[in-house]
Scaffold this active site. Structure first.
Site, PDB file in Angstrom:
ATOM      1  N   ASP A   1      -8.795  23.146 -50.095  1.00 31.28           N
ATOM      2  CA  ASP A   1      -8.990  22.812 -48.806  1.00 31.28           C
ATOM      3  C   ASP A   1      -9.665  21.373 -48.698  1.00 31.28           C
ATOM      4  OD1 ASP A   1     -11.763  23.204 -49.967  1.00 31.28           O
ATOM      5  OD2 ASP A   1     -12.172  24.541 -48.393  1.00 31.28           O
ATOM      6  N   GLU A   2     -10.021  20.714 -49.782  1.00 26.88           N
ATOM      7  CA  GLU A   2     -10.701  19.432 -49.944  1.00 26.88           C
ATOM      8  C   GLU A   2      -9.778  18.463 -49.425  1.00 26.88           C
ATOM      9  OE1 GLU A   2     -12.861  18.022 -53.196  1.00 26.88           O
ATOM     10  OE2 GLU A   2     -13.877  20.288 -53.550  1.00 26.88           O
TER      11      GLU A   2
END
Ligand code: NAD
Ligand code: DAU
Length: 332
Positions: free
Chosen positions: A122-123
């Site tokens: 998700d980064e």
């Protein structure tokens, strides 16, 4: 029955996936892993030899990669340099593995027309404000912050390009923060658990207000198997289990479960560029593919993880002092 090639299968999430595959399917697995500081053969101990094979090698080495991809029915690509703090110290290995390694695997998948699933994070979406009700979705624009997350974003874009330009049969998943057994002690939760087990005070970066969205590694594995089975080629799926917690609350919970005063931690130097908050909206995966997590209760999953580190000191003890020396050199 399928033959899976699992890159990075001796790392944290990769080894959890191999254990999950052996327990829940009849697939066979070849693990391709360089056994960097983060890889550990012991994480695969006890698995059946007739179903799991370890090949030690570099995903950026086409001579190693090609024959393994050629004999596989699907590649599940976990291998990466994975730690943000290391990427701030020495970015180069992140480019070599996350970019060139992914490129090398994609070229092999293209050459032999092998199904490919890319594991991402998700980064790649950057971060959210602490008081923002929004969560990441598959259409959130990419905005990575660190050398680690920018190389993962780059690898995702390579996968998308290889699907569109060359017809590679690939899917991508972007997952939130994982916890569970076999995680390297450099990472937040195992570092604090093993600190407490050693009588060292947990270390919180900055004010401890940063938020991560926790999912048990076993739930990540079931999501990946679901996407391999039912995912649509060319699609991206976000994986998350509605597990938002600020770092201070996680440390307080570890202290409480282990019978320590909940304020017995230190605030230390913050991470440069520290992302504030991650939060995943996994509606697409749940509604289109019918997946749901099974570890609903973070506190009991964390307690089981603490028990695992208590019972498996031989697995983590050899790395603990070196990790703490690295952090101490940065005031962390
Ligand atoms: P990890 O650092 O624990 O394991 C990485 C594994 O890859 C190690 O076994 C290492 O030896 C291997 N490896 C590294 N470079 C290699 C190379 N050049 N060739 C072959 N093998 C190599 O990482 P992890 O936390 O298990 O993460 C696995 C994947 O999941 C990564 O792609 C990461 O970006 C992604 N991911 C991690 C999280 C998380 O919370 N840890 C969340 C979302 C996505
Ligand atoms: O979101 C998914 C990502 O989660 C993965 O892509 C990465 O591979 C994985 O390492 C993880 O990245 P984070 O940077 O969020 O994880 P880390 O365990 O390093 O840190 C979690 C949070 O805890 C973060 O806000 C930094 C903080 N922290 C970390 C350490 C090591 C502390 O406060 N103290 C610490 O000692």
């Amino acid at each position: 029955m399928s033959r899976l090639l699992v890159t990075g299968g001796a790392g944290f999430i990769g080894s959890n996936f191999v254990h999950h595959v052996i327990a829940h399917t009849d697939h066979t697995v070849t693990v391709l892993d360089k056994l960097t500081y983060a890889g550990n053969e012991a994480s695969l101990a006890g698995l059946p030899e007739d179903r799991v094979r370890l090949v030690v090698g570099d995903i950026a080495d086409a001579a190693v990669v090609d024959p393994l991809v050629a004999e596989a029915d699907a590649v599940v690509h976990y291998a990466a340099e994975s730690h943000n703090d290391n990427s701030l110290h020495d970015p180069r290995p992140f480019l070599d593995t996350n970019i060139i390694g992914t490129y090398t695997l994609l070229e092999a998948a293209r050459r032999y027309d092998v199904r490919f699933h890319h594991i991402s994070t998700d980064e790649v979406y950057g971060d959210l404000e602490l008081d923002d009700p929004a969560r990441f979705t598959e259409s959130t624009p990419y905005n990575p912050s660190s050398p680690y997350s920018s190389t993962k974003a780059g690898s995702d874009l390579l996968v998308r390009a290889w699907v569109r330009s060359f017809g590679v049969r690939a899917t991508i998943s972007n997952c939130s923060n994982n916890y569970g057994p076999y995680q390297h002690v450099e990472k937040f939760i195992p570092r604090q658990i093993t600190n407490v087990l050693r009588g060292i005070r947990p270390k919180l970066y900055g004010t401890g207000e940063n938020v991560r969205d926790w999912i048990h590694a076993d739930d990540h594995s079931s999501a990946v198997l679901t996407i391999l089975d039912k995912g649509e080629i060319g699609e991206t799926y976000l994986i998350g289990a509605d597990g938002e917690k600020d770092n201070k609350s996680v440390v307080e919970l570890i202290l409480q479960i282990t019978g320590n005063p909940t304020d017995a931690y230190d605030l230390v130097t913050d991470r440069p560029g520290h992302d504030l908050r991650y939060a995943i909206d996994s509606t697409k995966l749940r509604t289109e593919l019918g997946w749901k997590p099974t570890y609903g209760d973070f506190e009991s999953g964390l307690a089981a993880t603490i028990d695992w580190y208590r019972e498996n000191e031989a697995w983590w003890a050899p790395t603990k002092d070196g990790v703490e020396a690295f952090y101490a050199s940065k005031g962390q």
